[in-house]
Design an enzyme around this catalytic site. Structure first.
Site, PDB file in Angstrom:
ATOM      1  N   PHE A  10       0.727  -1.186  -0.212  1.00 60.39           N
ATOM      2  CA  PHE A  10      -0.054  -0.071  -0.035  1.00 60.39           C
ATOM      3  C   PHE A  10       0.857   1.231  -0.042  1.00 60.39           C
ATOM      4  CE2 PHE A  10      -2.267   2.883   3.396  1.00 60.39           C
ATOM      5  CZ  PHE A  10      -2.666   3.583   2.517  1.00 60.39           C
ATOM      6  N   THR A  34       3.691 -10.796  -1.097  1.00 58.02           N
ATOM      7  CA  THR A  34       2.685 -11.776  -0.085  1.00 58.02           C
ATOM      8  C   THR A  34       1.425 -11.289  -0.397  1.00 58.02           C
ATOM      9  OG1 THR A  34       2.549  -9.911   1.404  1.00 58.02           O
ATOM     10  CG2 THR A  34       4.534 -11.319   1.875  1.00 58.02           C
ATOM     11  N   THR A 132       6.319   2.774  12.618  1.00 59.66           N
ATOM     12  CA  THR A 132       5.072   2.990  13.140  1.00 59.66           C
ATOM     13  C   THR A 132       4.778   3.889  14.499  1.00 59.66           C
ATOM     14  OG1 THR A 132       2.973   1.967  13.784  1.00 59.66           O
ATOM     15  CG2 THR A 132       4.954   0.622  13.842  1.00 59.66           C
ATOM     16  N   ASP A 133       3.896   4.323  14.678  1.00 61.26           N
ATOM     17  CA  ASP A 133       3.558   5.048  16.018  1.00 61.26           C
ATOM     18  C   ASP A 133       2.933   3.943  16.987  1.00 61.26           C
ATOM     19  OD1 ASP A 133       0.851   4.316  15.180  1.00 61.26           O
ATOM     20  OD2 ASP A 133       0.096   6.555  15.355  1.00 61.26           O
ATOM     21  N   GLU A 134       2.784   2.720  16.423  1.00 62.56           N
ATOM     22  CA  GLU A 134       2.425   1.930  17.611  1.00 62.56           C
ATOM     23  C   GLU A 134       3.351   1.264  18.397  1.00 62.56           C
ATOM     24  OE1 GLU A 134      -0.204  -1.262  15.908  1.00 62.56           O
ATOM     25  OE2 GLU A 134      -1.271   0.013  14.836  1.00 62.56           O
ATOM     26  N   TYR A 158       2.754  -7.569  16.221  1.00 63.03           N
ATOM     27  CA  TYR A 158       3.170  -6.417  15.077  1.00 63.03           C
ATOM     28  C   TYR A 158       4.145  -5.568  15.758  1.00 63.03           C
ATOM     29  CZ  TYR A 158       2.748  -2.493  11.979  1.00 63.03           C
ATOM     30  OH  TYR A 158       3.225  -1.432  11.390  1.00 63.03           O
ATOM     31  N   SER A 159       3.531  -4.573  16.750  1.00 64.48           N
ATOM     32  CA  SER A 159       4.130  -3.472  17.231  1.00 64.48           C
ATOM     33  C   SER A 159       5.556  -4.043  17.851  1.00 64.48           C
ATOM     34  CB  SER A 159       3.348  -2.692  17.982  1.00 64.48           C
ATOM     35  OG  SER A 159       2.833  -3.094  19.044  1.00 64.48           O
ATOM     36  N   LYS A 162       7.990  -4.419  14.976  1.00 63.67           N
ATOM     37  CA  LYS A 162       8.346  -3.238  14.492  1.00 63.67           C
ATOM     38  C   LYS A 162       9.461  -2.296  15.530  1.00 63.67           C
ATOM     39  CE  LYS A 162       7.418  -1.618  11.062  1.00 63.67           C
ATOM     40  NZ  LYS A 162       7.916  -1.517   9.661  1.00 63.67           N
ATOM     41  N   ASN A 257     -12.980   5.252  16.280  1.00 67.45           N
ATOM     42  CA  ASN A 257     -13.169   4.456  15.254  1.00 67.45           C
ATOM     43  C   ASN A 257     -14.606   4.676  14.420  1.00 67.45           C
ATOM     44  OD1 ASN A 257     -10.508   3.440  15.150  1.00 67.45           O
ATOM     45  ND2 ASN A 257     -11.382   1.899  16.486  1.00 67.45           N
ATOM     46  N   HIS A 291      -6.102  -4.526  22.645  1.00 63.60           N
ATOM     47  CA  HIS A 291      -6.533  -3.529  21.614  1.00 63.60           C
ATOM     48  C   HIS A 291      -5.941  -1.980  22.043  1.00 63.60           C
ATOM     49  CE1 HIS A 291      -9.931  -1.652  18.737  1.00 63.60           C
ATOM     50  NE2 HIS A 291      -8.594  -1.093  18.449  1.00 63.60           N
TER      51      HIS A 291
HETATM   52  P1  NAD Z   1       1.606  -3.532   3.295  1.00 63.07           P
HETATM   53  O1  NAD Z   1       0.969  -4.858   4.108  1.00 63.07           O
HETATM   54  O2  NAD Z   1       0.422  -2.910   2.564  1.00 63.07           O
HETATM   55  O3  NAD Z   1       2.517  -3.907   2.311  1.00 63.07           O
HETATM   56  C1  NAD Z   1       3.842  -4.489   2.683  1.00 63.07           C
HETATM   57  C2  NAD Z   1       4.602  -4.754   1.389  1.00 63.07           C
HETATM   58  O4  NAD Z   1       5.759  -5.354   2.050  1.00 63.07           O
HETATM   59  C3  NAD Z   1       3.778  -5.839   0.338  1.00 63.07           C
HETATM   60  O5  NAD Z   1       4.079  -5.541  -0.732  1.00 63.07           O
HETATM   61  C4  NAD Z   1       4.464  -7.158   0.829  1.00 63.07           C
HETATM   62  O6  NAD Z   1       4.339  -7.985  -0.393  1.00 63.07           O
HETATM   63  C5  NAD Z   1       6.041  -6.645   1.028  1.00 63.07           C
HETATM   64  N1  NAD Z   1       6.744  -7.882   1.746  1.00 63.07           N
HETATM   65  C6  NAD Z   1       6.309  -8.444   2.911  1.00 63.07           C
HETATM   66  N2  NAD Z   1       7.400  -9.419   3.413  1.00 63.07           N
HETATM   67  C7  NAD Z   1       8.390  -9.105   2.459  1.00 63.07           C
HETATM   68  C8  NAD Z   1       9.510  -9.687   2.536  1.00 63.07           C
HETATM   69  N3  NAD Z   1       9.992 -10.749   3.319  1.00 63.07           N
HETATM   70  N4  NAD Z   1      10.591  -9.321   1.547  1.00 63.07           N
HETATM   71  C9  NAD Z   1      10.106  -8.395   0.702  1.00 63.07           C
HETATM   72  N5  NAD Z   1       8.914  -7.786   0.822  1.00 63.07           N
HETATM   73  C10 NAD Z   1       7.947  -8.149   1.743  1.00 63.07           C
HETATM   74  O7  NAD Z   1       1.999  -2.659   4.319  1.00 63.07           O
HETATM   75  P2  NAD Z   1       1.879  -0.784   4.350  1.00 63.07           P
HETATM   76  O8  NAD Z   1       0.642  -0.406   4.845  1.00 63.07           O
HETATM   77  O9  NAD Z   1       2.087  -0.526   2.894  1.00 63.07           O
HETATM   78  O10 NAD Z   1       3.298  -0.458   5.343  1.00 63.07           O
HETATM   79  C11 NAD Z   1       4.379  -0.413   4.677  1.00 63.07           C
HETATM   80  C12 NAD Z   1       5.410   0.057   5.845  1.00 63.07           C
HETATM   81  O11 NAD Z   1       4.854   1.269   6.591  1.00 63.07           O
HETATM   82  C13 NAD Z   1       5.456  -1.192   6.865  1.00 63.07           C
HETATM   83  O12 NAD Z   1       6.757  -1.319   7.321  1.00 63.07           O
HETATM   84  C14 NAD Z   1       4.469  -0.631   8.070  1.00 63.07           C
HETATM   85  O13 NAD Z   1       5.218  -1.144   9.294  1.00 63.07           O
HETATM   86  C15 NAD Z   1       4.627   0.878   7.983  1.00 63.07           C
HETATM   87  N6  NAD Z   1       3.744   1.676   8.273  1.00 63.07           N
HETATM   88  C16 NAD Z   1       2.189   1.493   7.980  1.00 63.07           C
HETATM   89  C17 NAD Z   1       1.262   2.343   8.402  1.00 63.07           C
HETATM   90  C18 NAD Z   1      -0.028   1.890   7.829  1.00 63.07           C
HETATM   91  O14 NAD Z   1      -0.923   2.880   8.350  1.00 63.07           O
HETATM   92  N7  NAD Z   1      -0.441   1.204   6.976  1.00 63.07           N
HETATM   93  C19 NAD Z   1       1.348   3.334   9.329  1.00 63.07           C
HETATM   94  C20 NAD Z   1       2.835   3.466   9.732  1.00 63.07           C
HETATM   95  C21 NAD Z   1       3.722   2.759   9.230  1.00 63.07           C
HETATM   96  O1  DAU Z   2      -0.765   3.147  13.644  1.00 66.30           O
HETATM   97  C1  DAU Z   2      -0.192   3.068  12.587  1.00 66.30           C
HETATM   98  C2  DAU Z   2      -0.451   1.348  12.069  1.00 66.30           C
HETATM   99  O2  DAU Z   2      -1.724   1.573  11.535  1.00 66.30           O
HETATM  100  C3  DAU Z   2       0.337   0.629  11.261  1.00 66.30           C
HETATM  101  O3  DAU Z   2       1.624   0.480  11.878  1.00 66.30           O
HETATM  102  C4  DAU Z   2      -0.384  -0.406  10.754  1.00 66.30           C
HETATM  103  O4  DAU Z   2       0.642  -1.082   9.882  1.00 66.30           O
HETATM  104  C5  DAU Z   2      -1.641  -0.406  10.321  1.00 66.30           C
HETATM  105  O5  DAU Z   2      -2.298  -1.777  10.066  1.00 66.30           O
HETATM  106  C6  DAU Z   2      -2.478   0.495  11.139  1.00 66.30           C
HETATM  107  O6  DAU Z   2      -2.870  -0.393  12.452  1.00 66.30           O
HETATM  108  P1  DAU Z   2      -4.359  -0.356  13.110  1.00 66.30           P
HETATM  109  O7  DAU Z   2      -4.308  -1.424  13.838  1.00 66.30           O
HETATM  110  O8  DAU Z   2      -4.568   1.069  13.868  1.00 66.30           O
HETATM  111  O9  DAU Z   2      -5.178  -0.309  11.968  1.00 66.30           O
HETATM  112  P2  DAU Z   2      -6.573  -1.225  11.331  1.00 66.30           P
HETATM  113  O10 DAU Z   2      -6.965  -0.589  10.260  1.00 66.30           O
HETATM  114  O11 DAU Z   2      -6.465  -2.618  11.579  1.00 66.30           O
HETATM  115  O12 DAU Z   2      -7.473  -0.627  12.706  1.00 66.30           O
HETATM  116  C7  DAU Z   2      -7.791   0.595  12.994  1.00 66.30           C
HETATM  117  C8  DAU Z   2      -8.688   1.010  14.287  1.00 66.30           C
HETATM  118  O13 DAU Z   2     -10.106   0.046  13.788  1.00 66.30           O
HETATM  119  C9  DAU Z   2      -8.268  -0.096  15.290  1.00 66.30           C
HETATM  120  O14 DAU Z   2      -8.481   0.484  16.380  1.00 66.30           O
HETATM  121  C10 DAU Z   2      -9.083  -1.386  15.427  1.00 66.30           C
HETATM  122  C11 DAU Z   2     -10.311  -0.952  14.291  1.00 66.30           C
HETATM  123  N1  DAU Z   2     -10.905  -1.865  13.576  1.00 66.30           N
HETATM  124  C12 DAU Z   2     -10.375  -2.505  12.678  1.00 66.30           C
HETATM  125  C13 DAU Z   2     -10.976  -3.288  11.629  1.00 66.30           C
HETATM  126  C14 DAU Z   2      -9.967  -4.037  10.554  1.00 66.30           C
HETATM  127  C15 DAU Z   2     -12.425  -2.086  13.768  1.00 66.30           C
HETATM  128  O15 DAU Z   2     -13.164  -1.520  14.642  1.00 66.30           O
HETATM  129  N2  DAU Z   2     -12.939  -3.083  12.873  1.00 66.30           N
HETATM  130  C16 DAU Z   2     -12.248  -3.680  11.791  1.00 66.30           C
HETATM  131  O16 DAU Z   2     -12.838  -4.530  11.147  1.00 66.30           O
END
Ligand code: NAD
Ligand code: DAU
Length: 351
Positions: A10, A34, A132-134, A158-159, A162, A257, A291
């Site tokens: 993403f 993946t 991440t902030d987590e 996860y956190s 990270k 949420n 949570h």
């Molecule tokens: P995502 O899950 O959408 O994408 C992760 C990507 O990494 C995928 O394309 C997957 O194929 C690839 N990948 C996974 N394992 C791998 C491996 N072993 N080798 C090579 N590629 C691999 O994740 P995202 O939401 O795009 O997050 C990207 C980064 O940003 C992560 O490090 C995540 O911790 C961090 N992050 C995400 C958020 C969020 O809200 N989504 C917020 C803060 C930080």
């Molecule tokens: O804070 C940054 C993080 O945000 C990233 O590091 C993670 O990669 C990313 O997945 C995200 O984590 P969250 O756990 O905060 O995101 P998620 O979208 O899974 O959930 C957001 C909030 O919504 C959380 O409090 C859980 C709640 N939730 C989530 C889902 C999927 C629901 O209430 N219902 C749901 O079905």
């Protein structure tokens, strides 16, 4: 040339697209593909000679060494990770493998490569770790927002994984002098987000008339940032961030949420009136174990030092996002029906 890991996910894909559009420097994109990686996210650059895609694992040190030797990047931007908290609760192992072992192997190869660089090439090299902030844990309602000096207190597998990767990056800077930068960002939303995360899940369930599952009492708070603003922040840190430092990134946009879900329902009522009222689909379900109650980011450092600020508000960014999911049903079908997985196995083999 830069090397991006996880650039088919993403945020990584949004970063690669923005980078090629606005910077134009070639990118080697290493991604394991993946379930979360999707070459459809990169369709815009499929024929672009500045984008070199390599399917592979960051934990494959031989492959990483080969890519570094062949392409000689001036920077590595490390997105690759297992990213979904719920999946980490049901199966932490992949998170330990990719986020910790994978980051370690990548760092170790990058260190060897950087140690072999000379002069200006060595001075300008950067390893930027996207985190991440987590890692900071959970806030109470009256607590101040997380700053770069808040102690780490991760609560989910996860956190924790990270946090471990952040510590490894820190150690590689302090011990070996590797010129690292770490960014810790809040919740992203926008195009190409896999529909397991809150916002795309609610949009797609709303569009198809399925329940909108809200965990617990719906009053957990997250800080939201539009993905393009996150990518722009990463670019600023890569350009001018101080080596060895960490930078918090966020929207300073705290929402419960249930507020997020109700706002999505209101937009859907307007854009997709046949299923009004979408809020009737809201269903409170069992809470996520452990949570975290509230995240909030103090972003004064990146704003003051690097002059970064988000361009989108939650209202403008969310509307763009809903519009995007409505206009890209083919992408959604590809990631939800399994057709895309089959295509990968045919075209890339079952690695
Ligand atoms: P995502 O899950 O959408 O994408 C992760 C990507 O990494 C995928 O394309 C997957 O194929 C690839 N990948 C996974 N394992 C791998 C491996 N072993 N080798 C090579 N590629 C691999 O994740 P995202 O939401 O795009 O997050 C990207 C980064 O940003 C992560 O490090 C995540 O911790 C961090 N992050 C995400 C958020 C969020 O809200 N989504 C917020 C803060 C930080
Ligand atoms: O804070 C940054 C993080 O945000 C990233 O590091 C993670 O990669 C990313 O997945 C995200 O984590 P969250 O756990 O905060 O995101 P998620 O979208 O899974 O959930 C957001 C909030 O919504 C959380 O409090 C859980 C709640 N939730 C989530 C889902 C999927 C629901 O209430 N219902 C749901 O079905």
């Amino acid at each position: 040339m830069i090397l991006v890991t996880g650039g088919a996910g993403f945020i990584g894909a949004n970063f690669v697209l923005q980078w090629l559009r606005e910077v134009g420097e070639p990118v080697v994109n290493l991604d394991k593909l993946t379930y979360a990686g999707n070459l459809g996210n990169l369709a815009e650059v499929v024929d672009d000679p500045r984008h070199i895609f390599v399917r592979g694992d960051i934990a494959d040190h031989r492959l990483v060494r080969e890519l570094l030797g062949q392409y000689r990047p001036r920077a590595v931007v490390h997105f690759a990770a297992e990213s979904h908290v719920d999946r980490s609760i049901h199966g932490p192992e992949d998170f330990i493998q990719t986020n910790i072992v994978g980051t370690f192997r990548l760092l170790d190869e990058v260190r060897a490569y950087w140690e072999g660089l000379k002069g200006a090439e060595r001075d300008r090299f950067r390893f930027l770790h996207v985190s991440t902030d987590e890692v900071y844990g959970s806030l109470g309602p009256a607590d101040p927002a997380f700053s770069e000096t808040t102690p780490y207190a991760p609560n989910s597998p996860y956190s924790a994984s990270k946090a471990a990767s952040d510590h490894l990056v820190r150690a590689y800077h302090h011990t070996y002098g590797l010129p690292t930068l770490t960014t810790n960002c809040s919740n992203n939303y926008g195009p190409y987000q896999f529909p397991e995360k809150l916002i795309p899940l609610m949009i797609l369930n709303g569009l198809t008339g399925q329940p909108l599952p809200v965990y617990g009492d719906g009053l957990n708070v997250r800080d939201w940032l539009y993905v393009e603003d996150h990518c722009a922040a990463i670019r600023r840190v890569l350009e001018d961030g101080r080596v060895g430092e960490t930078y918090n990134i966020g929207g300073e946009c705290e929402k419960t949420n249930i507020d997020v879900v109700k706002t999505i329902c209101a937009i859907l009522d307007e854009l997709h009136p046949s299923r009004r009222p979408h809020a009737a689909l809201i269903k409170y379900v069992q809470d996520r174990p452990g949570h975290d109650r509230r995240y909030a980011m103090d972003t004064r450092k990146i704003r003051a030092e690097l002059g970064w600020a988000p361009k989108e508000t939650f209202e403008t960014g969310l509307r763009k996002t809903v519009d995007w999911y409505i206009a890209h049903r083919d992408w959604v079908d590809g990631v939800t029906t399994g057709a895309y997985r089959q295509w990968i196995e045919q075209n890339y083999g079952n690695r």
